[in-house]
Motif scaffolding. Structure first.
Motif, mmCIF file in Angstrom:
data_model
loop_
_atom_site.group_PDB
_atom_site.id
_atom_site.type_symbol
_atom_site.label_atom_id
_atom_site.label_comp_id
_atom_site.label_asym_id
_atom_site.label_seq_id
_atom_site.Cartn_x
_atom_site.Cartn_y
_atom_site.Cartn_z
ATOM 1 N N ALA A 1 0.832 -1.197 0.000
ATOM 2 C CA ALA A 1 0.000 0.000 0.000
ATOM 3 C C ALA A 1 0.871 1.254 0.000
ATOM 4 C CB ALA A 1 -0.909 0.008 1.226
ATOM 5 N N ARG A 2 0.319 2.294 -0.590
ATOM 6 C CA ARG A 2 1.009 3.582 -0.598
ATOM 7 C C ARG A 2 0.687 4.332 0.698
ATOM 8 N NH1 ARG A 2 -0.351 5.507 -6.743
ATOM 9 N NH2 ARG A 2 -2.050 4.015 -6.514
ATOM 10 N N VAL A 3 1.500 4.115 1.703
ATOM 11 C CA VAL A 3 1.336 4.776 3.000
ATOM 12 C C VAL A 3 2.705 5.186 3.519
ATOM 13 C CG1 VAL A 3 -0.794 3.621 3.697
ATOM 14 C CG2 VAL A 3 1.402 2.530 4.178
ATOM 15 N N ARG A 4 2.715 6.157 4.417
ATOM 16 C CA ARG A 4 3.959 6.531 5.079
ATOM 17 C C ARG A 4 4.383 5.409 6.028
ATOM 18 N NH1 ARG A 4 1.016 11.419 5.466
ATOM 19 N NH2 ARG A 4 0.481 10.944 7.646
ATOM 20 N N ASP A 5 5.664 5.365 6.329
ATOM 21 C CA ASP A 5 6.177 4.312 7.206
ATOM 22 C C ASP A 5 5.466 4.321 8.553
ATOM 23 O OD1 ASP A 5 7.926 3.527 5.257
ATOM 24 O OD2 ASP A 5 9.694 4.492 6.154
ATOM 25 N N SER A 6 5.203 5.499 9.091
ATOM 26 C CA SER A 6 4.539 5.583 10.392
ATOM 27 C C SER A 6 3.119 5.052 10.313
ATOM 28 C CB SER A 6 4.529 7.029 10.886
ATOM 29 O OG SER A 6 3.833 7.883 9.977
ATOM 30 N N GLU A 7 2.439 5.291 9.190
ATOM 31 C CA GLU A 7 1.079 4.781 9.018
ATOM 32 C C GLU A 7 1.092 3.261 8.899
ATOM 33 O OE1 GLU A 7 -1.013 8.551 6.701
ATOM 34 O OE2 GLU A 7 0.104 7.049 5.553
ATOM 35 N N ARG A 8 2.061 2.758 8.145
ATOM 36 C CA ARG A 8 2.172 1.298 8.026
ATOM 37 C C ARG A 8 2.406 0.671 9.393
ATOM 38 N NH1 ARG A 8 5.582 -2.775 8.232
ATOM 39 N NH2 ARG A 8 5.375 -4.521 6.755
ATOM 40 N N ASP A 9 3.298 1.275 10.171
ATOM 41 C CA ASP A 9 3.590 0.730 11.499
ATOM 42 C C ASP A 9 2.337 0.729 12.367
ATOM 43 O OD1 ASP A 9 6.194 0.379 10.718
ATOM 44 O OD2 ASP A 9 6.955 2.165 11.749
ATOM 45 N N ASP A 10 1.541 1.793 12.281
ATOM 46 C CA ASP A 10 0.310 1.865 13.070
ATOM 47 C C ASP A 10 -0.683 0.781 12.649
ATOM 48 O OD1 ASP A 10 1.253 3.989 14.520
ATOM 49 O OD2 ASP A 10 0.147 5.522 13.396
ATOM 50 N N LEU A 11 -0.822 0.562 11.345
ATOM 51 C CA LEU A 11 -1.742 -0.457 10.840
ATOM 52 C C LEU A 11 -1.308 -1.851 11.295
ATOM 53 C CD1 LEU A 11 -2.178 0.965 7.235
ATOM 54 C CD2 LEU A 11 -4.006 0.785 8.925
ATOM 55 N N VAL A 12 -0.012 -2.125 11.204
ATOM 56 C CA VAL A 12 0.503 -3.436 11.605
ATOM 57 C C VAL A 12 0.389 -3.622 13.113
ATOM 58 C CG1 VAL A 12 2.580 -4.877 11.753
ATOM 59 C CG2 VAL A 12 2.023 -3.689 9.615
ATOM 60 N N ASP A 13 0.704 -2.585 13.875
ATOM 61 C CA ASP A 13 0.632 -2.681 15.332
ATOM 62 C C ASP A 13 -0.803 -2.938 15.795
ATOM 63 O OD1 ASP A 13 1.863 -2.357 18.017
ATOM 64 O OD2 ASP A 13 0.545 -0.609 18.118
ATOM 65 N N THR A 14 -1.758 -2.236 15.184
ATOM 66 C CA THR A 14 -3.169 -2.457 15.528
ATOM 67 C C THR A 14 -3.585 -3.881 15.190
ATOM 68 O OG1 THR A 14 -3.686 -0.115 15.144
ATOM 69 C CG2 THR A 14 -5.529 -1.661 15.118
ATOM 70 N N THR A 15 -3.122 -4.383 14.064
ATOM 71 C CA THR A 15 -3.447 -5.751 13.657
ATOM 72 C C THR A 15 -2.899 -6.767 14.638
ATOM 73 O OG1 THR A 15 -3.561 -5.169 11.310
ATOM 74 C CG2 THR A 15 -3.103 -7.475 11.852
ATOM 75 N N ARG A 16 -1.663 -6.614 15.030
ATOM 76 C CA ARG A 16 -1.061 -7.564 15.974
ATOM 77 C C ARG A 16 -1.838 -7.587 17.288
ATOM 78 N NH1 ARG A 16 3.754 -9.690 14.483
ATOM 79 N NH2 ARG A 16 5.119 -8.580 13.012
ATOM 80 N N LYS A 17 -2.213 -6.420 17.787
ATOM 81 C CA LYS A 17 -2.969 -6.349 19.034
ATOM 82 C C LYS A 17 -4.332 -7.013 18.885
ATOM 83 C CE LYS A 17 -0.740 -2.133 20.730
ATOM 84 N NZ LYS A 17 -0.897 -0.672 20.993
ATOM 85 N N ALA A 18 -4.960 -6.819 17.727
ATOM 86 C CA ALA A 18 -6.274 -7.419 17.492
ATOM 87 C C ALA A 18 -6.190 -8.934 17.434
ATOM 88 C CB ALA A 18 -6.877 -6.870 16.197
ATOM 89 N N LEU A 19 -5.208 -9.465 16.738
ATOM 90 C CA LEU A 19 -5.054 -10.916 16.639
ATOM 91 C C LEU A 19 -4.816 -11.529 18.015
ATOM 92 C CD1 LEU A 19 -2.805 -11.213 13.443
ATOM 93 C CD2 LEU A 19 -5.272 -11.536 13.607
ATOM 94 N N GLU A 20 -4.021 -10.847 18.834
ATOM 95 C CA GLU A 20 -3.767 -11.343 20.184
ATOM 96 C C GLU A 20 -5.044 -11.312 21.023
ATOM 97 O OE1 GLU A 20 -0.872 -10.460 24.065
ATOM 98 O OE2 GLU A 20 -0.724 -9.216 22.251
ATOM 99 N N ALA A 21 -5.799 -10.214 20.918
ATOM 100 C CA ALA A 21 -7.028 -10.088 21.708
ATOM 101 C C ALA A 21 -8.050 -11.149 21.334
ATOM 102 C CB ALA A 21 -7.622 -8.694 21.528
ATOM 103 N N LEU A 22 -8.100 -11.502 20.038
ATOM 104 C CA LEU A 22 -9.087 -12.468 19.549
ATOM 105 C C LEU A 22 -8.600 -13.912 19.637
ATOM 106 C CD1 LEU A 22 -10.215 -10.503 16.366
ATOM 107 C CD2 LEU A 22 -11.495 -10.728 18.501
#
Length: 415
Positions: free
Chosen positions: A234-255
């Motif tokens: 995806a065309r995103v800034r590095d900080s945005e990519r990190d935020d998307l990935v970090d949110t995903t990791r937390k969600a997978l752990e929670a579920l």
């Protein structure tokens, strides 16, 4: 004899066929358990073993697997059967995700509550089980526009953006009245009404601890959410990519669904990522093919390896970026011509150009879901903008002409 690789049903858009091919490449013998073999033409095309069984009955699936000697793994490429496959794998002592977590995760209402409790941003929502009046009251409370969707489902089927109370009442009423899914299996009449999250949409593709990357998604014209294309990465800034990935990791752990493949959809709002949904399965929409074209990473083979406890596939590299654009049906009507495939295939960077319908095929009314796709082009490039521009050019070269039918004829067209 080779060990068996069991696929419980399959999706209908291609990756089931690839699962079987990758299993064979690993020295396994694929077999598809299905209640309707005719749903999958690739079974005959590739001479894949199949066993007819009531796949809505876990005990029947388990009993069938126990008739096979040396089963190496059990999984599914279908949203609707991934929980069944997980349960059967667990009871056979084979690698697999937590079956309870997978089954619960498929309930979007439960998923929303669990994620919100874990402090992960999700859209405001209400669960509707009674009638359309409650849906309208929920929409008033949340504020327009709202998204109405089934609590279980796949491929954007039944998902609609509603701008006013009349639209909410119609959408909720239709979903509550529909007590079966697209496979004809019973479905609880539970509907979500949720606040619309404004922002670009993305998905994060993972297999276990491995993050394959972030996909940029293109959506069709509202009020529907049909995905018309994908760009990877995806065309995103590095900080945005990190935020998307970090949110995903937390969600997978929670579920509790971090064991195998997951396809996590998010929107990047001004306040940051908002998680739309976690799908405890490999991505659809040809995203695995796009990832492979860009990076050489074979997500399907990674899933087969994961399910069988085998080593993951090696990274082979790629040009760096890829994109897909879908040819959409323009029904109702009869396909009168398919043009431009050879021209599209000859354009720079085109890895695939395919139409999945044919002259003489009847097309029904568009559904606003993945079912409207009748073809695709996949392109590559050294960077995402190049791959995306090539995909748009290739798509423009392909034509699927439709001769309109009369209203009476349209009513008789298959959905």
């Amino acid at each position: 004899m080779s060990d068996w690789f069991v696929l419980v049903e399959s999706n209908t858009t291609g990756s089931g066929q690839v699962f079987c091919a990758r299993a064979r490449a690993r020295g396994l013998r694929p077999v598809v358990l299905t209640c309707s073999p005719g749903r999958y033409p690739y079974l005959d095309e590739d001479a894949i073993d199949r066993l007819v069984v009531d796949t809505g009955d876990i005990e029947a699936v388990l009993a069938t697997c126990r008739t096979l000697s040396r089963v190496a793994g059990v999984t599914s490429s279908s949203e609707y059967f991934i929980a069944t496959a997980a349960e059967v794998a667990a009871r056979l002592g084979l690698p697999g995700p937590d079956p309870v977590a997978v089954r619960l995760c498929r309930d979007k209402a439960w998923q929303r509550r669990t994620l919100a409790k874990a402090g992960i941003a999700v859209p405001g929502f209400r669960v509707i089980t009674t009638d359309a009046v409650d849906g309208v009251l929920a929409a008033r409370e949340l504020g327009f526009p709202v998204v109405v969707k089934p609590a279980t489902g796949s491929g954007s089927l039944g998902v609609r953006l509603c701008a006013d109370e009349d639209e909410v009442a119609r959408a909720v009423g239709l979903l509550l009245a529909n007590t079966t899914d697209e496979r004809g299996a019973p479905r609880e009449p539970v509907v979500l009404v949720e606040r619309f999250a404004r922002g670009r949409e993305f998905s994060v593709e993972t297999v276990g601890d491995t993050v394959a990357g972030v996909t940029g998604k293109h959506l069709g014209v509202p009020p529907y959410f049909v995905e018309t294309g994908h760009d990877f990465p995806a065309r995103v800034r590095d900080s945005e990519r990190d935020d998307l990935v970090d949110t995903t990791r937390k969600a997978l752990e929670a579920l509790g669904v971090g064991w195998g493949a997951a396809h996590t959809e998010l929107r990047l709002t001004p306040a940051g990522p908002v998680l739309i949904e976690v799908n405890p399965r490999l991505a659809g929409g040809m995203i695995p093919a796009v990832v492979a074209a860009a990076t050489g990473l074979d997500l399907v083979d990674a899933c087969v390896a994961h399910a069988c406890g085998q080593p993951p596939p090696p990274a082979v590299g790629g040009p760096g970026a890829a994109a897909i654009r879908f040819v959409l049906a323009r029904g109702p009507g009869v396909v009168s011509a398919v043009t431009g495939l050879s021209e599209a295939a000859a354009l720079p960077g085109v890895a695939a150009a395919k139409v999945t319908t044919a002259v003489g095929a009847r097309l029904g009314e568009p559904t606003g879901s993945f079912q409207d796709r009748v073809g695709h082009v996949i392109t590559t490039g050294s960077a995402t903008p190049t791959a995306a521009a090539r995909a748009e050019a290739a798509l423009a070269a392909v034509g699927v002409a439709v001769s309109r039918t009369t209203h009476a004829d349209a009513l008789r067209l298959p959905r």
